[in-house]
Design a protein around this motif. Sequence first.
Motif, PDB file in Angstrom:
ATOM      1  N   GLN A   1       0.847  -1.192   0.000  1.00  0.00           N
ATOM      2  CA  GLN A   1       0.000   0.000   0.000  1.00  0.00           C
ATOM      3  C   GLN A   1       0.886   1.246   0.000  1.00  0.00           C
ATOM      4  N   PHE A   2       0.569   2.175  -0.905  1.00  0.00           N
ATOM      5  CA  PHE A   2       1.268   3.453  -0.980  1.00  0.00           C
ATOM      6  C   PHE A   2       0.281   4.576  -0.703  1.00  0.00           C
ATOM      7  N   LEU A   3       0.714   5.547   0.090  1.00  0.00           N
ATOM      8  CA  LEU A   3      -0.043   6.783   0.244  1.00  0.00           C
ATOM      9  C   LEU A   3       0.767   7.883  -0.426  1.00  0.00           C
ATOM     10  N   LEU A   4       0.229   8.429  -1.509  1.00  0.00           N
ATOM     11  CA  LEU A   4       0.933   9.417  -2.323  1.00  0.00           C
ATOM     12  C   LEU A   4       0.377  10.809  -2.069  1.00  0.00           C
ATOM     13  N   GLU A   5       1.227  11.802  -2.239  1.00  0.00           N
ATOM     14  CA  GLU A   5       0.789  13.185  -2.076  1.00  0.00           C
ATOM     15  C   GLU A   5       1.273  14.019  -3.260  1.00  0.00           C
ATOM     16  N   MET A   6       0.362  14.812  -3.817  1.00  0.00           N
ATOM     17  CA  MET A   6       0.686  15.686  -4.940  1.00  0.00           C
ATOM     18  C   MET A   6       0.744  17.129  -4.464  1.00  0.00           C
ATOM     19  N   ASP A   7       1.696  17.869  -5.005  1.00  0.00           N
ATOM     20  CA  ASP A   7       1.779  19.303  -4.718  1.00  0.00           C
ATOM     21  C   ASP A   7       0.665  19.988  -5.499  1.00  0.00           C
TER      22      ASP A   7
ATOM     23  N   ALA B   1      -5.330  27.205 -14.082  1.00  0.00           N
ATOM     24  CA  ALA B   1      -5.976  27.752 -12.890  1.00  0.00           C
ATOM     25  C   ALA B   1      -7.431  27.335 -12.765  1.00  0.00           C
ATOM     26  N   MET B   2      -8.055  26.990 -13.890  1.00  0.00           N
ATOM     27  CA  MET B   2      -9.481  26.642 -13.855  1.00  0.00           C
ATOM     28  C   MET B   2      -9.712  25.226 -13.325  1.00  0.00           C
ATOM     29  N   MET B   3      -8.633  24.426 -13.231  1.00  0.00           N
ATOM     30  CA  MET B   3      -8.772  23.063 -12.751  1.00  0.00           C
ATOM     31  C   MET B   3      -8.786  23.061 -11.228  1.00  0.00           C
ATOM     32  N   ASN B   4      -9.846  22.538 -10.616  1.00  0.00           N
ATOM     33  CA  ASN B   4      -9.874  22.490  -9.157  1.00  0.00           C
ATOM     34  C   ASN B   4      -9.175  21.228  -8.656  1.00  0.00           C
ATOM     35  N   ALA B   5      -8.949  21.191  -7.343  1.00  0.00           N
ATOM     36  CA  ALA B   5      -8.169  20.106  -6.751  1.00  0.00           C
ATOM     37  C   ALA B   5      -8.825  18.751  -6.962  1.00  0.00           C
ATOM     38  N   ASP B   6     -10.142  18.675  -6.850  1.00  0.00           N
ATOM     39  CA  ASP B   6     -10.844  17.402  -7.025  1.00  0.00           C
ATOM     40  C   ASP B   6     -10.669  16.864  -8.440  1.00  0.00           C
ATOM     41  N   PHE B   7     -10.763  17.748  -9.422  1.00  0.00           N
ATOM     42  CA  PHE B   7     -10.616  17.326 -10.818  1.00  0.00           C
ATOM     43  C   PHE B   7      -9.196  16.818 -11.062  1.00  0.00           C
TER      44      PHE B   7
ATOM     45  N   PRO C   1      -6.567  -3.859  -8.174  1.00  0.00           N
ATOM     46  CA  PRO C   1      -5.883  -2.755  -7.488  1.00  0.00           C
ATOM     47  C   PRO C   1      -6.896  -1.747  -6.961  1.00  0.00           C
ATOM     48  N   VAL C   2      -6.543  -1.048  -5.897  1.00  0.00           N
ATOM     49  CA  VAL C   2      -7.373   0.029  -5.357  1.00  0.00           C
ATOM     50  C   VAL C   2      -6.597   1.324  -5.536  1.00  0.00           C
ATOM     51  N   ILE C   3      -7.166   2.266  -6.292  1.00  0.00           N
ATOM     52  CA  ILE C   3      -6.550   3.573  -6.508  1.00  0.00           C
ATOM     53  C   ILE C   3      -7.649   4.603  -6.311  1.00  0.00           C
ATOM     54  N   ALA C   4      -7.521   5.408  -5.267  1.00  0.00           N
ATOM     55  CA  ALA C   4      -8.613   6.323  -4.934  1.00  0.00           C
ATOM     56  C   ALA C   4      -8.085   7.578  -4.258  1.00  0.00           C
ATOM     57  N   PRO C   5      -8.755   8.728  -4.489  1.00  0.00           N
ATOM     58  CA  PRO C   5      -8.386   9.963  -3.772  1.00  0.00           C
ATOM     59  C   PRO C   5      -8.564   9.756  -2.274  1.00  0.00           C
ATOM     60  N   ALA C   6      -7.623  10.312  -1.492  1.00  0.00           N
ATOM     61  CA  ALA C   6      -7.702  10.196  -0.030  1.00  0.00           C
ATOM     62  C   ALA C   6      -7.833  11.562   0.624  1.00  0.00           C
ATOM     63  N   GLY C   7      -8.119  12.609  -0.184  1.00  0.00           N
ATOM     64  CA  GLY C   7      -8.319  13.951   0.353  1.00  0.00           C
ATOM     65  C   GLY C   7      -7.012  14.708   0.528  1.00  0.00           C
ATOM     66  N   GLY C   8      -7.072  16.017   0.392  1.00  0.00           N
ATOM     67  CA  GLY C   8      -5.909  16.856   0.614  1.00  0.00           C
ATOM     68  C   GLY C   8      -4.785  16.633  -0.366  1.00  0.00           C
ATOM     69  N   GLY C   9      -5.116  16.277  -1.612  1.00  0.00           N
ATOM     70  CA  GLY C   9      -4.088  16.031  -2.609  1.00  0.00           C
ATOM     71  C   GLY C   9      -3.403  14.687  -2.454  1.00  0.00           C
TER      72      GLY C   9
END
Length: 278
Positions: free
Chosen positions: A20-26, A36-42, A63-71
Amino acid sequence: MQRSAAGQFRLGLDLQGGTQFLLEMDMSRAQTNAGAMMNADFIAEQAVEVLRRRVDRFGVSEPVIAPAGGGRILVQLPGLSESDKLQAKAQIQKAAFLEFRMVHPDSEGQLSRGVVPPGYVRMYEMVPSGTPGQRIPQPILVKRASERGLSGKHVEGAGVGHDPATGSPYVSFSLRPEGAQLFGEITQAAIGERLAIILDGEVVSAPRINGAILGGNGQITGSFTDKEAFELATSLENPLAAPLEVKEERGVDPSLGADAIASGKMATLEPSRNPSRR
């Protein structure tokens, strides 16, 4: 039953364990790169789809690949070997953010005087050292921003080719119509100057523009192995808006355990042992 079902059941992380990996995007950089028009969720949803395409190359079941909030993005990969785990980790966090930036016309002269003009940044290009197969970093002045926004988002496709003279691999790429037009206009206006090809913040190549490139096709050359060229081409076709950092990595044991699996087998056989329950 086991013979007839062999190869038909796919065990997920809960049954066979895995990584299991927990990844974070800047997200601030991602919004700058994606627009700029792209929001964080998109952006997070787009990243999930990109990662899914990359993970599919490993043939991982369920595989499980899903948003975990906060980028952040959660990636669970069942049943990977140790070598596959290392390769998967490298691939899922590779942004492959491609930029085209102009090189300062007097890069060497400015650097020799210790000057970095406004709007430029010192980077390093790997150039031949004189010893076959070896390269050394050479400082180079490039613009801070991509030229007219030309970046990996304009890439239509990428592949690997080989120089017929040397056999050295290179990565070829084609641009979408908008990118092809920009590329043509940029190269037409800068004949004789150098255009740096920058991948994930590193100068891969900085060729001189000998003429306008109007067809929307280009090449990235460097000291690539075949494997490196293939991985680069794959990443370019599946780009992320910004790099992903692995914040947490851990092995996951089968949560149902051997007892639960054994109980499932017994439940399947139970009717045959008790005819009155048929």
